[in-house]
Design an enzyme around this catalytic site. Structure first.
Site, short mmCIF file in Angstrom:
data_model
loop_
_atom_site.label_atom_id
_atom_site.label_comp_id
_atom_site.label_asym_id
_atom_site.label_seq_id
_atom_site.Cartn_x
_atom_site.Cartn_y
_atom_site.Cartn_z
N VAL A 14 1.53 10.39 -9.47
CA VAL A 14 1.46 11.84 -9.70
C VAL A 14 2.48 12.28 -10.76
CG1 VAL A 14 1.48 14.10 -8.59
CG2 VAL A 14 0.72 12.11 -7.29
N ARG A 49 10.66 -0.58 -15.24
CA ARG A 49 9.22 -0.72 -15.02
C ARG A 49 8.42 -0.04 -16.14
NH1 ARG A 49 6.97 1.23 -9.30
NH2 ARG A 49 8.22 -0.56 -8.72
N GLU A 129 0.54 23.29 -3.79
CA GLU A 129 -0.92 23.19 -3.91
C GLU A 129 -1.42 21.74 -3.82
OE1 GLU A 129 -3.56 25.85 -4.65
OE2 GLU A 129 -4.42 24.08 -3.72
N LYS A 205 -1.89 17.58 6.42
CA LYS A 205 -2.62 18.55 5.58
C LYS A 205 -3.25 19.65 6.44
CE LYS A 205 -3.66 14.85 2.31
NZ LYS A 205 -4.64 13.78 2.07
N1 LIG Z 1 -1.26 9.51 -5.28
C1 LIG Z 1 -2.02 10.54 -4.96
O1 LIG Z 1 -3.22 10.53 -5.25
C2 LIG Z 1 -1.46 11.74 -4.22
C3 LIG Z 1 -2.31 12.80 -3.88
C4 LIG Z 1 -1.78 13.93 -3.25
C5 LIG Z 1 -0.43 13.97 -2.95
N2 LIG Z 1 0.37 12.90 -3.25
C6 LIG Z 1 1.79 12.98 -2.93
O2 LIG Z 1 2.55 12.94 -4.12
C7 LIG Z 1 3.80 12.30 -3.89
C8 LIG Z 1 3.95 11.13 -4.87
O3 LIG Z 1 2.90 10.21 -4.66
P1 LIG Z 1 2.60 9.02 -5.69
O4 LIG Z 1 1.29 8.45 -5.30
O5 LIG Z 1 2.81 9.46 -7.09
O6 LIG Z 1 3.75 7.99 -5.28
P2 LIG Z 1 4.27 6.73 -6.10
O7 LIG Z 1 3.27 6.32 -7.11
O8 LIG Z 1 4.75 5.74 -5.10
O9 LIG Z 1 5.54 7.31 -6.89
C9 LIG Z 1 6.75 7.62 -6.26
C10 LIG Z 1 7.82 7.78 -7.34
O10 LIG Z 1 9.05 8.14 -6.75
C11 LIG Z 1 10.05 7.18 -7.05
N3 LIG Z 1 10.87 7.00 -5.86
C12 LIG Z 1 10.42 6.74 -4.60
N4 LIG Z 1 11.46 6.63 -3.75
C13 LIG Z 1 12.57 6.82 -4.49
C14 LIG Z 1 13.96 6.82 -4.21
N5 LIG Z 1 14.42 6.61 -2.96
N6 LIG Z 1 14.84 7.05 -5.22
C15 LIG Z 1 14.38 7.27 -6.46
N7 LIG Z 1 13.09 7.28 -6.80
C16 LIG Z 1 12.20 7.06 -5.83
C17 LIG Z 1 9.32 5.91 -7.42
O11 LIG Z 1 10.11 5.11 -8.30
P3 LIG Z 1 9.54 3.71 -8.88
O12 LIG Z 1 8.39 4.09 -9.77
O13 LIG Z 1 10.65 3.13 -9.67
O14 LIG Z 1 9.14 2.91 -7.70
C18 LIG Z 1 8.08 6.48 -8.09
O15 LIG Z 1 8.34 6.75 -9.46
C19 LIG Z 1 3.78 11.90 -2.41
O16 LIG Z 1 4.39 12.92 -1.65
C20 LIG Z 1 2.30 11.84 -2.08
O17 LIG Z 1 2.03 12.05 -0.71
C21 LIG Z 1 -0.12 11.80 -3.89
#
Ligand SMILES: NC(=O)c1ccc[n+]([C@@H]2O[C@H](COP(=O)([O-])OP(=O)(O)OC[C@H]3O[C@@H](n4cnc5c(N)ncnc54)[C@H](OP(=O)(O)O)[C@@H]3O)[C@@H](O)[C@H]2O)c1
Length: 435
Positions: A14, A49, A129, A205
């Site tokens: 995201v 990365r 949102e 949700k």
């Molecule tokens: N993916 C979807 O389709 C989607 C849809 C709706 C809502 N969401 C929500 O959006 C949010 C992000 O989701 P995502 O899918 O983008 O997750 P993701 O791809 O796992 O990305 C998480 C990011 O946060 C960083 N991060 C995680 N823990 C950390 C920490 N302790 N310290 C510093 N950085 C940290 C990670 O770093 P690294 O990259 O270095 O690992 C990564 O860049 C979540 O709350 C999720 O529920 C996601």
């Protein structure tokens, strides 16, 4: 043109999606908001990365707190996920007087009450949102588009992974385990798939939707949560033969005993629009007292759809920085009107039921079952007897009942499970015609 400085916490699916939109559509963003929006800083765990976005112009850090408290940042996008560090990060950003946009449903459903109080106290915006149904603007629909309505109920397919699993099981006759593995490989499933398949993600949700629909504080503990792990190929086929699809739904409803918040599998008519929502798509059906039913359909996850919702929030925040008093109330009603409401227990709801009972194929067994139902005044709408593949003297009895209070159904099931010739646990799925 005024400049607004954005800090990204998280550069994953995201976060990168949001950065890409802000960079590639910068001119459109200025046309829409009246400001130049510039991402100045971002944090991630591993800065080495390679990522599908261009971070060369940003100040990068591994410390999300550094973004939350930076004097160079006006708005923080919290896109890291989780409820521990993310909570501290959002609190710190709000305390530093920054507006926060988040996609984090777990954070809002579990800690939203305290976070909104803090945002109000600081005079800043906290928007979410993207937290529900990804790219579908359902929060805006509830808060603004449907503002004239008393919401009577809403029902939604709000977890793409479980919907994908149920769709693949039905269309390709695949097993649950097999499809789950594919969903993980395709990146649909959460790192910990129990959040998807046990219904926890959908419950987060649903709780958010229920609070906006009924103007009440978030109450995650009151949500009844059941996942899809017990649904078998046989249930899907039997439901199909009866004219139904099995969908994993979230319901929020004003019931006789209080507000029902529940997430569980449901048999819905094949011909109903929600029955046609397949694969990873999401849909939310909302019943308003004036408008009637409206349906919101679209992609519930993925970089583009989720970032689309994040950026819509950001544009709202940027516009409101000039006129904060014009903000729409975060809970859809003014803070002073938000009030706690009685929550219905799951055994107080009224529903029709699908039952699948494995039984010995011998006389008298059926009588025990129908007697147990009759004792609780439950009438049978339809009954089918099927011989499951590769089983000797057993049959599957598939029963559709009329609507009863769940406590009566529980009492009948208790008797049925002890009735002579009944084998194993009875499969029970609620049935809803959604009208
Ligand atoms: N993916 C979807 O389709 C989607 C849809 C709706 C809502 N969401 C929500 O959006 C949010 C992000 O989701 P995502 O899918 O983008 O997750 P993701 O791809 O796992 O990305 C998480 C990011 O946060 C960083 N991060 C995680 N823990 C950390 C920490 N302790 N310290 C510093 N950085 C940290 C990670 O770093 P690294 O990259 O270095 O690992 C990564 O860049 C979540 O709350 C999720 O529920 C996601």
């Amino acid at each position: 043109v005024k400049q607004v400085r954005v800090g990204l916490v998280g550069l994953g699916t995201v976060g990168c999606g949001a950065l890409n939109i802000l960079q590639k559509s910068a001119e459109l963003m200025t046309q829409r908001s009246g400001c130049e929006i510039k991402v100045v800083m971002a944090s991630a765990r591993d800065l080495t990365r390679s990522r599908p976005c261009d971070t060369t112009q940003l100040e990068l850090t591994t410390d999300p707190m550094a973004v939350a408290t930076s004097p160079n940042v006006d708005v923080v996008l919290e896109l890291m996920g989780g409820t521990d560090t993310a909570k501290s990060v959002v609190e710190a950003a709000l305390q530093s007087g920054k507006h926060v946009v988040t996609a984090n449903k777990a954070l809002i459903a579990r800690h939203g009450n305290a976070l909104f109080a803090l945002a109000a106290q600081q005079g800043v915006q906290l928007t979410f949102e993207a937290a529900v149904a990804g790219g579908i603007p359902i929060i805006k629909a509830l808060r603004e588009g449907l503002a004239a309505n008393k919401i009577e109920w809403l029902a939604g397919i709000i977890n793409g992974t479980t919907n994908f699993i149920l769709t693949e099981m039905r269309e390709k006759k695949r097993t649950f385990e097999d499809v789950l593995k594919e969903a993980q490989a395709l990146g649909y499933a959460e790192v910990d798939p129990t959040f998807d398949v046990e219904g926890i993600d959908a419950a987060h949700k649903l709780v958010i939707l229920a609070s906006l629909a009924f103007g009440m504080p978030f109450n995650f503990e009151a949500c009844y949560t059941e996942g899809v792990t017990k649904i078998t190929q046989a249930d899907i086929q039997y439901a199909d033969a009866l004219g139904f699809r099995i969908k994993h739904l979230g319901f929020a409803k004003q019931g006789a005993q209080g507000i029902e918040m529940r997430v569980h599998p449901v048999l819905v008519p094949k011909t109903h629009l929600l029955g046609q929502v397949d694969g990873v798509m999401n849909a939310v059906l909302v019943k308003g007292d004036q408008v009637g039913q409206t349906l919101y359909y679209g992609p519930g996850a993925g970089a583009g759809p989720t970032a689309s919702a994040v950026i819509a929030d950001l544009l709202d925040v940027v516009r409101l920085m000039a006129a904060p008093s014009a903000a729409v109330a975060p809970m859809a009603v003014q803070d002073s009107a938000v009030k706690t409401r009685a929550a219905a227990r799951i055994d107080q709801i009224k529903s029709a039921y699908y039952l699948r009972i494995s039984a010995e194929d011998k006389p008298g067994v059926l009588r025990g079952i129908t007697q147990a139902l009759a004792d609780e005044s439950i009438s049978v709408e339809a009954m089918n007897q099927k011989a499951p593949a590769n089983e000797g003297q057993t049959v599957d009895l598939v029963i559709l009942t009329n609507k009863v209070v769940e406590a009566s159904m529980n009492a009948a099931l208790e008797k049925i499970s002890q009735s002579a010739g009944v084998l194993g646990e009875v499969m029970r799925i609620r049935v809803d015609s959604l009208n």
